[in-house]
Design a protein around this motif. Structure first.
Motif, PDB file in Angstrom:
ATOM      1  N   ARG A 116       0.815  -1.351  -0.076  1.00 58.83           N
ATOM      2  CA  ARG A 116       0.356  -0.372  -0.004  1.00 58.83           C
ATOM      3  C   ARG A 116       0.872   1.526  -0.070  1.00 58.83           C
ATOM      4  O   ARG A 116       1.849   1.216   1.138  1.00 58.83           O
ATOM      5  N   LEU A 117       0.597   2.191  -1.283  1.00 55.55           N
ATOM      6  CA  LEU A 117       1.548   3.490  -1.256  1.00 55.55           C
ATOM      7  C   LEU A 117       0.931   4.052  -0.552  1.00 55.55           C
ATOM      8  O   LEU A 117      -0.489   4.090  -1.413  1.00 55.55           O
ATOM      9  N   LEU A 118       1.371   5.067  -0.155  1.00 56.72           N
ATOM     10  CA  LEU A 118       0.880   5.965   0.802  1.00 56.72           C
ATOM     11  C   LEU A 118       1.341   7.247   1.021  1.00 56.72           C
ATOM     12  O   LEU A 118       2.837   7.605   0.810  1.00 56.72           O
ATOM     13  N   LEU A 119       1.189   8.531   0.587  1.00 59.01           N
ATOM     14  CA  LEU A 119       1.758  10.257   0.343  1.00 59.01           C
ATOM     15  C   LEU A 119       0.724  10.765   1.071  1.00 59.01           C
ATOM     16  O   LEU A 119      -0.511  10.382   1.154  1.00 59.01           O
ATOM     17  N   HIS A 120       0.949  11.034   2.503  1.00 60.23           N
ATOM     18  CA  HIS A 120       0.930  12.160   3.419  1.00 60.23           C
ATOM     19  C   HIS A 120       2.080  13.366   3.696  1.00 60.23           C
ATOM     20  O   HIS A 120       3.035  12.917   3.695  1.00 60.23           O
ATOM     21  N   PRO A 121       1.497  14.398   4.656  1.00 65.85           N
ATOM     22  CA  PRO A 121       1.892  15.761   4.974  1.00 65.85           C
ATOM     23  C   PRO A 121       3.872  15.467   6.333  1.00 65.85           C
ATOM     24  O   PRO A 121       2.854  13.943   7.023  1.00 65.85           O
ATOM     25  N   ALA A 122       4.119  15.642   6.426  1.00 62.45           N
ATOM     26  CA  ALA A 122       5.375  15.393   7.422  1.00 62.45           C
ATOM     27  C   ALA A 122       5.111  16.043   8.521  1.00 62.45           C
ATOM     28  O   ALA A 122       5.939  16.847   8.696  1.00 62.45           O
ATOM     29  N   GLY A 123       3.727  15.991   8.844  1.00 60.38           N
ATOM     30  CA  GLY A 123       2.722  16.972   9.780  1.00 60.38           C
ATOM     31  C   GLY A 123       1.381  17.605   9.772  1.00 60.38           C
ATOM     32  O   GLY A 123       1.275  17.382   8.669  1.00 60.38           O
ATOM     33  N   PRO A 124       1.181  17.987  10.444  1.00 62.44           N
ATOM     34  CA  PRO A 124      -0.135  18.573  10.206  1.00 62.44           C
ATOM     35  C   PRO A 124      -0.163  19.821   9.340  1.00 62.44           C
ATOM     36  O   PRO A 124       0.388  19.829   8.782  1.00 62.44           O
ATOM     37  N   HIS A 125      -0.556  19.321   8.237  1.00 58.14           N
ATOM     38  CA  HIS A 125      -1.041  19.741   6.789  1.00 58.14           C
ATOM     39  C   HIS A 125      -1.691  21.397   7.154  1.00 58.14           C
ATOM     40  O   HIS A 125      -2.878  21.305   7.761  1.00 58.14           O
ATOM     41  N   PRO A 126      -1.428  22.346   6.377  1.00 55.74           N
ATOM     42  CA  PRO A 126      -1.430  23.856   6.619  1.00 55.74           C
ATOM     43  C   PRO A 126      -3.031  24.045   6.063  1.00 55.74           C
ATOM     44  O   PRO A 126      -3.485  25.308   6.463  1.00 55.74           O
ATOM     45  N   LEU A 127      -3.134  23.168   5.474  1.00 49.39           N
ATOM     46  CA  LEU A 127      -4.696  23.756   4.323  1.00 49.39           C
ATOM     47  C   LEU A 127      -5.945  22.720   5.345  1.00 49.39           C
ATOM     48  O   LEU A 127      -6.915  22.503   4.274  1.00 49.39           O
ATOM     49  N   ALA A 128      -5.627  21.779   5.856  1.00 50.51           N
ATOM     50  CA  ALA A 128      -6.816  20.728   6.330  1.00 50.51           C
ATOM     51  C   ALA A 128      -7.412  20.880   6.127  1.00 50.51           C
ATOM     52  O   ALA A 128      -8.077  20.594   6.766  1.00 50.51           O
ATOM     53  N   GLY A 129      -7.676  22.759   7.212  1.00 45.93           N
ATOM     54  CA  GLY A 129      -8.784  22.848   7.994  1.00 45.93           C
ATOM     55  C   GLY A 129      -9.774  22.938   6.534  1.00 45.93           C
ATOM     56  O   GLY A 129     -11.143  22.944   7.175  1.00 45.93           O
ATOM     57  N   ILE A 130      -9.651  22.828   5.738  1.00 43.15           N
ATOM     58  CA  ILE A 130     -10.603  23.343   4.716  1.00 43.15           C
ATOM     59  C   ILE A 130     -11.605  21.689   4.522  1.00 43.15           C
ATOM     60  O   ILE A 130     -12.611  21.553   4.240  1.00 43.15           O
ATOM     61  N   ASP A 131     -10.502  20.704   4.119  1.00 45.88           N
ATOM     62  CA  ASP A 131     -11.387  19.090   4.719  1.00 45.88           C
ATOM     63  C   ASP A 131     -12.143  18.793   5.986  1.00 45.88           C
ATOM     64  O   ASP A 131     -13.206  18.406   5.675  1.00 45.88           O
ATOM     65  N   ALA A 132     -11.534  19.551   6.902  1.00 46.91           N
ATOM     66  CA  ALA A 132     -12.591  18.883   8.227  1.00 46.91           C
ATOM     67  C   ALA A 132     -13.469  20.491   8.020  1.00 46.91           C
ATOM     68  O   ALA A 132     -14.743  19.290   8.343  1.00 46.91           O
ATOM     69  N   ALA A 133     -13.818  21.133   7.537  1.00 47.55           N
ATOM     70  CA  ALA A 133     -14.462  22.664   7.479  1.00 47.55           C
ATOM     71  C   ALA A 133     -15.620  21.813   6.384  1.00 47.55           C
ATOM     72  O   ALA A 133     -17.615  22.127   6.488  1.00 47.55           O
ATOM     73  N   TYR A 134     -15.368  20.998   5.693  1.00 44.27           N
ATOM     74  CA  TYR A 134     -15.734  20.364   4.678  1.00 44.27           C
ATOM     75  C   TYR A 134     -16.678  19.535   5.246  1.00 44.27           C
ATOM     76  O   TYR A 134     -18.069  19.243   4.851  1.00 44.27           O
TER      77      TYR A 134
END
Length: 240
Positions: A116-134
């Motif tokens: 399973r190949l997984l790409l993710h930020p190394a720490g909190p994503h600075p734009l993660a609030g957009i998805d959370a608000a959605y």
């Protein structure tokens, strides 16, 4: 695709897929397929559930790639028919990610691997609030989905461990990539998420309105440090 990611995938494939019968789950546009299939596998089957996307991938005429339209929960391959089953963040879109992982194990030969190949930020994503608000707005009137995003991989790893199949976690690359608020909004607008079919159109519109409002508060562009990982699970059970 960022060049460091493409380079890392090709290097890994040359070392790990050469001479193997490979199955890729959720090949989509072939973004990952292009990096892996040309590195010497004996055969390469690209499984894609969408008829339109499978046709798009066939039209690409990638050398050595057989495109198969099928679902990850049940694909037409005999047991013991593959050396490696590989996917890049596709199982999170399956109706039952745990059952999809079991189906991948079914077709693996002894000594085979689910990767399973997984790409993710190394720490909190600075734009993660957009998805959370959605999510907050779109699911305001009902329960949020049990599975969403990359947290699905944690559940799959735990599920496989319960079946005495431990997972090795390998880092393939680390790099920075610029991301924009518009890219995050574009993905949500296309419902490019595991909960895409769980929402009514009005709920989706509410989610997008909240996401746009949050995006307006954030920087238009940020540099995000990413980690590309390979989660490797052997086909063979561990001895008790």
């Amino acid at each position: 695709m960022a060049q460091p990611m493409a380079d890392a995938l090709r290097c890994w494939a040359a070392q790990e897929l050469s001479g193997c019968d490979v199955v890729e789950l959720g090949a989509g546009t072939g973004r990952i397929t292009r990096q892996l299939a040309g590195q010497g596998p004996a055969s390469y089957r690209a499984i894609e559930p969408s008829a339109a996307m499978a046709a798009h991938l066939r039209d690409a005429n990638l050398p050595g790639v057989e495109v198969v339209q099928a679902d990850a929960l049940l694909f037409p391959l005999l047991s013991l028919g593959a050396d490696v089953v590989v996917e890049h963040e596709a199982l999170q879109f399956a109706a039952d990610p745990l059952l999809a992982a079991d189906e991948a194990l079914r077709v693996l030969r002894p000594g085979g691997r689910l990767v399973r190949l997984l790409l993710h930020p190394a720490g909190p994503h600075p734009l993660a609030g957009i998805d959370a608000a959605y999510r907050r707005a779109a699911f305001a009137d009902g329960p949020r989905p049990l599975f969403f995003g990359k947290g699905t991989d944690q559940r799959i790893t735990a599920h496989l461990a319960a079946r005495r199949r431990p997972t090795q976690d390998r880092t393939l690359a680390e790099f920075n990539q610029n991301r924009t608020a518009e890219q995050a909004l574009g993905a949500l607008a296309d419902r490019a998420w595991p909960y895409q079919h769980q929402l009514t159109d009005p709920a989706h519109r509410d989610g997008m309105a909240a996401a746009r409002q949050e995006a307006a508060r954030l920087p238009a562009s940020v540099s995000v440090p990413y980690v590309l990982r390979a989660l490797i699970t052997p086909a063979d059970q561990e001895e008790c």
